[in-house]
Design an enzyme around this catalytic site. Structure first.
Site, PDB file in Angstrom:
ATOM      1  N   ARG A 105       0.839  -1.189   0.000  1.00  0.00           N
ATOM      2  CA  ARG A 105       0.000   0.000   0.000  1.00  0.00           C
ATOM      3  C   ARG A 105       0.884   1.253   0.000  1.00  0.00           C
ATOM      4  O   ARG A 105       1.708   1.421   0.909  1.00  0.00           O
ATOM      5  CB  ARG A 105      -0.890   0.010   1.243  1.00  0.00           C
ATOM      6  CG  ARG A 105      -2.021   0.994   1.057  1.00  0.00           C
ATOM      7  CD  ARG A 105      -2.790   1.333   2.283  1.00  0.00           C
ATOM      8  NE  ARG A 105      -3.094   0.235   3.180  1.00  0.00           N
ATOM      9  CZ  ARG A 105      -4.016   0.336   4.118  1.00  0.00           C
ATOM     10  NH1 ARG A 105      -4.728   1.433   4.232  1.00  0.00           N
ATOM     11  NH2 ARG A 105      -4.235  -0.637   4.947  1.00  0.00           N
ATOM     12  N   THR A 109      -0.759   7.647  -1.168  1.00  0.00           N
ATOM     13  CA  THR A 109      -2.054   7.535  -1.867  1.00  0.00           C
ATOM     14  C   THR A 109      -2.937   6.454  -1.241  1.00  0.00           C
ATOM     15  O   THR A 109      -4.139   6.414  -1.486  1.00  0.00           O
ATOM     16  CB  THR A 109      -1.843   7.145  -3.349  1.00  0.00           C
ATOM     17  OG1 THR A 109      -1.253   5.840  -3.376  1.00  0.00           O
ATOM     18  CG2 THR A 109      -0.943   8.127  -4.065  1.00  0.00           C
ATOM     19  N   ASP A 201      -3.423  -9.663  12.571  1.00  0.00           N
ATOM     20  CA  ASP A 201      -2.701  -9.673  11.297  1.00  0.00           C
ATOM     21  C   ASP A 201      -2.417 -11.119  10.908  1.00  0.00           C
ATOM     22  O   ASP A 201      -1.639 -11.816  11.572  1.00  0.00           O
ATOM     23  CB  ASP A 201      -1.391  -8.893  11.444  1.00  0.00           C
ATOM     24  CG  ASP A 201      -0.692  -8.723  10.095  1.00  0.00           C
ATOM     25  OD1 ASP A 201      -0.521  -7.579   9.666  1.00  0.00           O
ATOM     26  OD2 ASP A 201      -0.326  -9.758   9.483  1.00  0.00           O
ATOM     27  N   ASP A 204       1.304 -12.011  10.301  1.00  0.00           N
ATOM     28  CA  ASP A 204       2.074 -12.091  11.555  1.00  0.00           C
ATOM     29  C   ASP A 204       1.716 -13.341  12.339  1.00  0.00           C
ATOM     30  O   ASP A 204       2.583 -13.990  12.909  1.00  0.00           O
ATOM     31  CB  ASP A 204       1.791 -10.866  12.437  1.00  0.00           C
ATOM     32  CG  ASP A 204       2.533  -9.631  11.938  1.00  0.00           C
ATOM     33  OD1 ASP A 204       3.424  -9.787  11.075  1.00  0.00           O
ATOM     34  OD2 ASP A 204       2.207  -8.520  12.401  1.00  0.00           O
TER      35      ASP A 204
HETATM   36  N1  URA Z   1      -5.065  -7.940   7.046  1.00  0.00           N
HETATM   37  C1  URA Z   1      -4.913  -8.696   8.163  1.00  0.00           C
HETATM   38  O1  URA Z   1      -3.985  -9.497   8.265  1.00  0.00           O
HETATM   39  N2  URA Z   1      -5.825  -8.558   9.140  1.00  0.00           N
HETATM   40  C2  URA Z   1      -6.860  -7.718   9.076  1.00  0.00           C
HETATM   41  O2  URA Z   1      -7.663  -7.673  10.005  1.00  0.00           O
HETATM   42  C3  URA Z   1      -6.993  -6.928   7.906  1.00  0.00           C
HETATM   43  C4  URA Z   1      -6.089  -7.061   6.902  1.00  0.00           C
END
Ligand code: URA
Length: 210
Positions: A105, A109, A201, A204
């Site tokens: 990302r 922007t 995440d 992660d």
């Molecule tokens: N990406 C992730 O790993 N978790 C989220 O909650 C949103 C995007």
């Protein structure tokens, strides 16, 4: 033909998803559950594949038996979290061709920028299944589908573990022809673009990074 949105409510899927959401679940446990749940989701996302018949001989007699038709399907992982879903799906469809799309990302922007793309040839003749565990804002998912269409894909499905209503709506608007298969649609996105209640995440949690 799949609906635009399929939520897989099977008890095994829902049970495993709950274990994955739990913040006490270890990296090893999360990874194992993701592999297991992806087998079950793969079963749903491959529903309605084209079939033909071939002649085989059982110990008793010859028969015309059903087999998958057409070119091998293409599985496209959206890096990096997509790889967690990819492993399980590949176990179920071992002959599938595999591609990878990397998007980050842009901090200014906030739009997705492609940094990697390697996909199988002849996408126009294959069912193309994009895999990414989290359909959050939908920005990267929409960009990944755009890219697959640029590469010729005509028959695309999107497989995720969790979706936000915002991501589903964005995909429906941009790509109404792409069915989504997911284990759940959660409440919303928070200010950081995380799905709530979600599971954190996904990258992660599966790779043990922070
Ligand atoms: N990406 C992730 O790993 N978790 C989220 O909650 C949103 C995007």
């Amino acid at each position: 033909m799949l609906e635009h949105l399929t939520v897989v409510t099977h008890p095994l899927v829902q049970h495993k998803l709950t274990l994955m959401r739990d913040k006490e679940t270890s990296t090893a446990g999360f990874r194992r559950l993701l592999r297991e749940i992806s087998l079950l989701l793969a079963y749903e996302v491959t529903r309605g594949l084209e079939m033909t018949t071939t002649e085989i001989e059982t110990p008793l007699q010859k028969m015309q038996a059903p087999v998958l038709d057409g070119k091998k399907l293409a599985l496209i992982s959206i890096l990096r979290a997509g790889n967690g879903l990819l492993d399980g799906v590949l176990e179920l469809v071992p002959a599938a061709r595999v591609g990878f799309v990397g998007l980050y990302r842009d901090p200014e922007t906030l739009q997705p920028v492609q940094y990697y793309c390697k996909v199988p040839a002849e996408l126009e003749d294959r069912l193309t299944i994009l895999v990414d565990p989290m359909l959050a804002t939908g920005n990267s998912s929409v960009a990944a589908v755009d890219l697959m269409k640029e590469k010729g894909a005509k028959n695309i499905r999107f497989l995720c573990l969790l979706a936000a209503p915002e991501g589903v709506a964005r995909m429906r608007e941009a790509h109404p022809d792409v069915p989504i298969v997911t284990a759940a649609v959660d409440e919303c996105l928070n200010d950081h673009g995380y799905i709530v209640p979600g599971l954190g995440d996904a990258g992660d949690r599966m790779f043990g990074t922070k």
